[in-house]
Design an enzyme around this catalytic site. Structure first.
Site, PDB file in Angstrom:
ATOM      1  N   CYS B  80     -55.998   1.897  75.602  1.00  0.00           N
ATOM      2  CA  CYS B  80     -56.869   2.323  74.498  1.00  0.00           C
ATOM      3  C   CYS B  80     -58.286   1.794  74.746  1.00  0.00           C
ATOM      4  CB  CYS B  80     -56.270   1.854  73.173  1.00  0.00           C
ATOM      5  SG  CYS B  80     -56.939   2.684  71.729  1.00  0.00           S
ATOM      6  N   HIS B 184     -50.656   3.665  73.177  1.00  0.00           N
ATOM      7  CA  HIS B 184     -50.237   2.265  73.177  1.00  0.00           C
ATOM      8  C   HIS B 184     -48.802   2.154  73.698  1.00  0.00           C
ATOM      9  CE1 HIS B 184     -53.563   0.256  71.098  1.00  0.00           C
ATOM     10  NE2 HIS B 184     -53.760   1.438  70.541  1.00  0.00           N
ATOM     11  N   GLU B 186     -47.141  -0.399  74.532  1.00  0.00           N
ATOM     12  CA  GLU B 186     -46.442  -1.557  73.939  1.00  0.00           C
ATOM     13  C   GLU B 186     -45.913  -1.233  72.549  1.00  0.00           C
ATOM     14  OE1 GLU B 186     -49.593  -1.044  73.937  1.00  0.00           O
ATOM     15  OE2 GLU B 186     -50.516  -1.812  72.112  1.00  0.00           O
TER      16      GLU B 186
END
Lengths: 243, 204
Positions: B80, B184, B186
């Site tokens: 990002c 993202h 994660e």
């Protein structure tokens, strides 16, 4: 058009999850860490976690937040008592991906700017708590037209707004769709609605009215439904759902 | 394996840290020049405002160290805002200068809603890249942004996957030892965790 987002909305109190009706009558609803791990593995699109004690204690339970977020890979928005930049920093530091700010904005709208300069506007979810009857709606404990306030939140720079039907919470009557539509017509950032969903049909009706992001409490906590079953059902009915 | 995670005092550091840790690697939080020692790969997290982040990295002298790390041919994953830093210029909360690894600028989304928050499938360009080939075509990933990397025409080839908003916006940028993602990983559940493991194991 993106996927509908189905979002468990959970309340934290004294290291337990709780659930209530109309913001009252709280009943213990499980262990935060294991419950949220379950929602993670069932592919919740996001998770909302609000610390209710924080409003009294002035400091949210960051220890519990840290424990929860270390084991999941689902975006988590944390809220409750985030009334200072210090607390907001601690929320991010302990694993929040976004912060939910409601009454703090009413008291000090500069907080949105302060947070966005560090974390970016996309990281802030503004909150609106609504009292409604069939024709009227007003904000809980705040004397301003709710649509005007939503527009103000957009101008201040929040990335999303969560709109909660306080007096429908736990009622299983469904959202007040007229009011959802009013917000959707006037506000062009992502809106999350919460309060009142009691059946799969309620979710379908909300989606048909244009609601893209649905927060669920009672339906998940006090019924046989789980995220997996709900998504499967909506997917079978042709809604755009991420499985 | 020691995986460095750049801390610019804004990001969702904890999410990346625990993902790398839970995968069985050794995450090291990088806050100073000296923390780069013995680091094999670097992850630059997301969630943060560009100007604040760059000012901080400059102040702590980490900015120059990342450029050195890149020039040594060491792999870097930017997530990002971490990917946005690869650009020449960024315009979030004021103008700032990025690493300049890839030609282009970071500018606001101009769709119906100025925020893209939610899950998307990626549109992956045909590629021989061994790393990219491992990404499942049906995988969905979580996005949360209001700015995007507007890659210059001359560097278009490095935008190897896009996401279809009102217009196509880069979702994966890859050039030599540099990998950037708009989403993202994660926070993208199993597909995202696989992506990070794939970066650690296979991206050179």
């Amino acid at each position: 058009m993106t996927y509908l987002r189905i979002i468990p909305s959970l309340l934290l109190k004294n290291k337990k999850l709780i659930k209530g009706v109309k913001f009252k009558n709280h009943i213990i609803a499980g262990n935060p860490k294991t419950t949220i791990q379950t929602f993670d593995s069932q592919k919740s699109d996001e998770i909302f976690l609000i610390d209710l004690d924080a409003y009294k204690n002035s400091k949210p339970d960051f220890e519990e937040l840290k424990k929860i977020t270390a084991t999941i890979n689902t975006p988590l928005t944390f809220g409750g008592g985030l009334n200072s930049i210090e607390n907001i920093k601690l929320a991010f530091l302990n694993g929040a991906d976004k912060v939910y700010i409601s009454s703090a904005i009413q008291n000090n709208d500069k907080i949105v700017k302060d947070v966005s300069l560090i974390y970016g506007n996309q990281s802030i979810v503004g909150g609106i708590n609504l009292m409604t009857d069939s024709n009227n709606f007003s904000m809980l404990n705040y004397d301003i037209d709710p649509i005007s306030f939503a527009k103000k939140l957009v101008d201040l720079g929040v990335g999303e707004i969560k709109i909660t039907f306080v007096n429908l919470e736990g009622s299983r009557k469904g959202f007040n769709l007229n009011i959802c539509e009013k917000f959707l017509k006037n506000i062009k950032i992502p809106l999350i609605f919460e309060g009142g969903i009691g059946s799969l049909e309620d979710i379908e009706k909300a989606a048909d009215a244009g609601v893209q992001n649905i927060a669920l409490g009672t339906l998940l906590i006090f019924s046989d439904y789980n995220i997996f079953k709900i998504k499967q059902h909506l997917s079978n009915k042709g809604y755009k759902i991420r499985n | 394996m020691k995986i460095g995670i750049i801390n610019y005092q804004a990001c969702n550091l904890k999410s990346i840290y625990s993902t790398v840790y839970n995968l069985g690697y050794d995450p090291i939080i990088i806050e100073n020049k000296i923390d780069f020692l013995n680091i094999k790969k670097i992850i630059i997290p997301g969630v943060g405002s560009a100007k604040h982040c760059i000012d901080y990295l400059q102040k702590k002298k980490i900015f120059e160290e990342v450029i050195k790390f890149k020039n040594l041919g060491m792999p870097i994953l930017g997530i990002c805002l971490g990917m946005h830093l690869f650009a020449e210029k960024l315009f979030e909360h004021g103008e700032s200068r990025g690493f300049g690894f890839i030609k282009g600028e970071v500018i606001p989304l101009t769709m119906n809603s100025k925020f893209n928050i939610g899950w998307h499938k990626l549109k992956i360009k045909k590629t021989e890249n061994r790393f990219i080939k491992k990404i499942n075509n049906d995988a969905t990933f979580y996005f949360c942004h209001s700015y995007y990397f507007n890659v210059s025409q001359s560097n278009f080839e490095y935008s190897i996957a896009t996401v279809d908003l009102d217009k196509e916006v880069p979702s994966i940028i890859c050039k030599d030892n540099i990998l950037g993602v708009q989403f993202h990983p994660e926070r993208s559940q199993n597909h995202g965790v696989n992506f990070i493991e794939n970066f650690i194991e296979n991206f050179q």
